[in-house]
Motif scaffolding. Structure first.
Motif, PDB file in Angstrom:
ATOM      1  N   ALA A   5       0.830  -1.189   0.000  1.00  0.00           N
ATOM      2  CA  ALA A   5       0.000   0.000   0.000  1.00  0.00           C
ATOM      3  C   ALA A   5       0.866   1.241   0.000  1.00  0.00           C
ATOM      4  N   GLU A   6       0.301   2.314  -0.524  1.00  0.00           N
ATOM      5  CA  GLU A   6       0.948   3.619  -0.356  1.00  0.00           C
ATOM      6  C   GLU A   6       0.150   4.394   0.686  1.00  0.00           C
ATOM      7  N   ALA A   7       0.852   4.892   1.684  1.00  0.00           N
ATOM      8  CA  ALA A   7       0.199   5.695   2.724  1.00  0.00           C
ATOM      9  C   ALA A   7       0.020   7.115   2.202  1.00  0.00           C
ATOM     10  N   VAL A  35       5.893   5.151   1.747  1.00  0.00           N
ATOM     11  CA  VAL A  35       5.654   6.404   2.463  1.00  0.00           C
ATOM     12  C   VAL A  35       6.283   7.565   1.693  1.00  0.00           C
ATOM     13  N   ASN A  36       5.503   8.585   1.408  1.00  0.00           N
ATOM     14  CA  ASN A  36       6.036   9.775   0.728  1.00  0.00           C
ATOM     15  C   ASN A  36       6.850  10.614   1.698  1.00  0.00           C
ATOM     16  N   VAL A  37       8.043  11.011   1.269  1.00  0.00           N
ATOM     17  CA  VAL A  37       8.801  11.955   2.086  1.00  0.00           C
ATOM     18  C   VAL A  37       9.123  13.189   1.245  1.00  0.00           C
ATOM     19  N   LEU A  71      10.542   4.294   0.986  1.00  0.00           N
ATOM     20  CA  LEU A  71      10.321   5.738   0.996  1.00  0.00           C
ATOM     21  C   LEU A  71      10.177   6.215  -0.443  1.00  0.00           C
ATOM     22  N   GLU A  72       9.238   7.130  -0.668  1.00  0.00           N
ATOM     23  CA  GLU A  72       9.045   7.690  -2.013  1.00  0.00           C
ATOM     24  C   GLU A  72       9.460   9.156  -2.038  1.00  0.00           C
ATOM     25  N   ILE A  73      10.234   9.490  -3.064  1.00  0.00           N
ATOM     26  CA  ILE A  73      10.653  10.890  -3.225  1.00  0.00           C
ATOM     27  C   ILE A  73      10.691  11.185  -4.725  1.00  0.00           C
ATOM     28  N   ILE A  90      11.450   6.230  -6.708  1.00  0.00           N
ATOM     29  CA  ILE A  90      11.347   7.551  -7.321  1.00  0.00           C
ATOM     30  C   ILE A  90       9.907   7.749  -7.775  1.00  0.00           C
ATOM     31  N   ASP A  91       9.264   8.733  -7.167  1.00  0.00           N
ATOM     32  CA  ASP A  91       7.853   9.029  -7.393  1.00  0.00           C
ATOM     33  C   ASP A  91       7.687   9.920  -8.620  1.00  0.00           C
ATOM     34  N   ASP A  92       6.554   9.809  -9.286  1.00  0.00           N
ATOM     35  CA  ASP A  92       6.231  10.658 -10.442  1.00  0.00           C
ATOM     36  C   ASP A  92       7.333  10.588 -11.492  1.00  0.00           C
ATOM     37  N   LEU A 135      10.918   2.469  -9.445  1.00  0.00           N
ATOM     38  CA  LEU A 135      10.452   3.671 -10.139  1.00  0.00           C
ATOM     39  C   LEU A 135       8.932   3.632 -10.175  1.00  0.00           C
ATOM     40  N   LYS A 136       8.317   4.782  -9.984  1.00  0.00           N
ATOM     41  CA  LYS A 136       6.871   4.860 -10.139  1.00  0.00           C
ATOM     42  C   LYS A 136       6.566   5.774 -11.325  1.00  0.00           C
ATOM     43  N   ILE A 137       6.055   5.184 -12.395  1.00  0.00           N
ATOM     44  CA  ILE A 137       5.779   5.958 -13.609  1.00  0.00           C
ATOM     45  C   ILE A 137       4.646   6.932 -13.329  1.00  0.00           C
ATOM     46  N   ALA A 143       3.221   1.338 -12.024  1.00  0.00           N
ATOM     47  CA  ALA A 143       2.522   2.335 -12.829  1.00  0.00           C
ATOM     48  C   ALA A 143       1.485   3.005 -11.937  1.00  0.00           C
ATOM     49  N   GLU A 144       1.509   4.324 -11.895  1.00  0.00           N
ATOM     50  CA  GLU A 144       0.559   5.075 -11.063  1.00  0.00           C
ATOM     51  C   GLU A 144      -0.666   5.483 -11.878  1.00  0.00           C
ATOM     52  N   GLY A 145      -1.786   5.589 -11.214  1.00  0.00           N
ATOM     53  CA  GLY A 145      -2.969   6.154 -11.850  1.00  0.00           C
ATOM     54  C   GLY A 145      -3.602   5.264 -12.908  1.00  0.00           C
TER      55      GLY A 145
HETATM   56 MG    MG Z   1       3.832   8.708  -3.843  1.00  0.00          MG
END
Ligand code: MG
Ligand code: C2E
Ligand code: MG
Ligand code: MG
Length: 282
Positions: free
Chosen positions: A58-60, A116-118, A148-150, A178-180, A199-201, A235-237
């Motif tokens: 999960a992503e918080a 977790v987003n930082v 951790l996501e950044i 790596i987010d976005d 990596l998160k596309i 893959a996001e979204g």
């Molecule tokens: Mg994120």
């Protein structure tokens, strides 16, 4: 006349600015009471493994139950929290709450990871490593379950520092995503140097898959690159089955999006997982 017009414009500008300042100052005060008054809550968005066809983490995502405005999304307050420095305290709360929850899941034999987003301020603060170390130890978190996501742009603010920190976190068994990915300052050169786990596309590429030939090419190139570098990929979204099929076809490991579920409160998240397991059995 010109002068008057300009004066009006300045007046208008000042009023707008003043109002922004007023609301920002108010949000800042509200943020302080929010932390004390337990008005923040973490919601959890399920992450699906496309090959195993099951949820693996999960992503918080933070939500603010504002006493007057109702539920506020991070877009409404994270920037202000960053500008005022409040992000440090909020970020510490987020990390603690997420690790506590991850410990509960592990206690119930749920094999899930927690993203977790930082923010940059938090990532580059001298206390981040110690805080993570303490949480991993106190909650006896299994290696590679905390990620951790950044964003890439934020990560690039200090490449040398970030590289060292990534290595130390990796030794602790904490991953970095790596987010976005694809929207920031490009970090291709550093991908081999950073011990990056994922990596998160960015979701803009995914939402364009159906209409943009370029997006399809970019996404398949990112998938091929990640696979060649042995970096896992989310893959996001993802919102449609067509998008999911396109991604699975190219061997994209993981997906997250409204096709599966939005971020849920903890009780709903657990129910969602149970339901998905039942469906799999039938
Ligand atoms: Mg994120
Ligand atoms: P993010 O890390 O890229 O998180 C994904 C965002 O996309 C979330 O928005 C999520 O609800 C949304 N999303 C997920 N699937 C879909 C989809 O299929 N379609 C669409 N249209 N949107 C989808 P949210 O929760 O509003 O968060 C926005 C951003 O705020 C996050 O982007 C993250 O950068 C930041 N954020 C959230 N929680 C925290 C936190 O605890 N700390 C920090 N520093 N930042 C946070
Ligand atoms: Mg983010
Ligand atoms: Mg993102």
């Amino acid at each position: 006349f010109a002068k008057k017009k300009q004066g009006d414009a300045i007046q208008l500008f000042n009023n707008a600015l003043l109002n922004t300042f007023k609301t920002d100052a108010k949000i800042e005060r509200d943020l302080q009471t929010a932390l004390k008054g337990r008005e923040f809550e973490l919601y959890y968005q399920p992450l699906k493994d496309l090959k195993q066809r099951k949820y693996i983490g999960a992503e918080a995502l933070i939500r603010w139950h504002h006493p007057k405005s109702g539920v506020l999304y991070p877009g409404a307050f994270i920037d202000i929290a960053e500008q005022t420095g409040m992000i440090t305290a909020i970020g510490e709360w987020v990390l603690e709450a997420a690790c506590k929850q991850l410990n509960l899941w592990q206690h119930h034999n749920l094999n899930l990871s927690m993203h977790v987003n930082v923010s940059a301020k938090q990532f580059f603060s001298a206390s981040l490593y110690d805080q993570v170390w303490q949480l991993v130890t106190r909650y006896r978190l299994k290696p590679n379950t905390l990620i951790l996501e950044i964003t890439e742009t934020e990560l690039m603010e200090d490449v040398v520092y970030a590289t060292n920190l990534c290595k130390e976190l990796a030794e602790l068994g904490v991953g970095l995503a790596i987010d976005d990915f694809g929207t920031g300052y490009s970090s291709m050169r550093y991908l081999k140097q950073f011990p990056i786990s994922k990596l998160k596309i960015d979701r803009s590429f995914i939402s364009d898959l159906g209409v943009s030939h370029e997006s399809r090419e970019i996404v398949s190139a990112i998938i091929a690159m990640a696979s060649a570098l042995n970096i896992s990929l989310t893959a996001e979204g993802v919102e449609t089955t067509e998008q999911e099929q396109f991604l699975s076809g190219l061997n994209c490991h993981q997906a997250q999006g409204f096709l599966y579920s939005p971020a849920l409160r903890e009780a709903e998240f657990s129910a969602f997982l149970e339901e998905s397991l039942l469906q799999k059995l039938h």
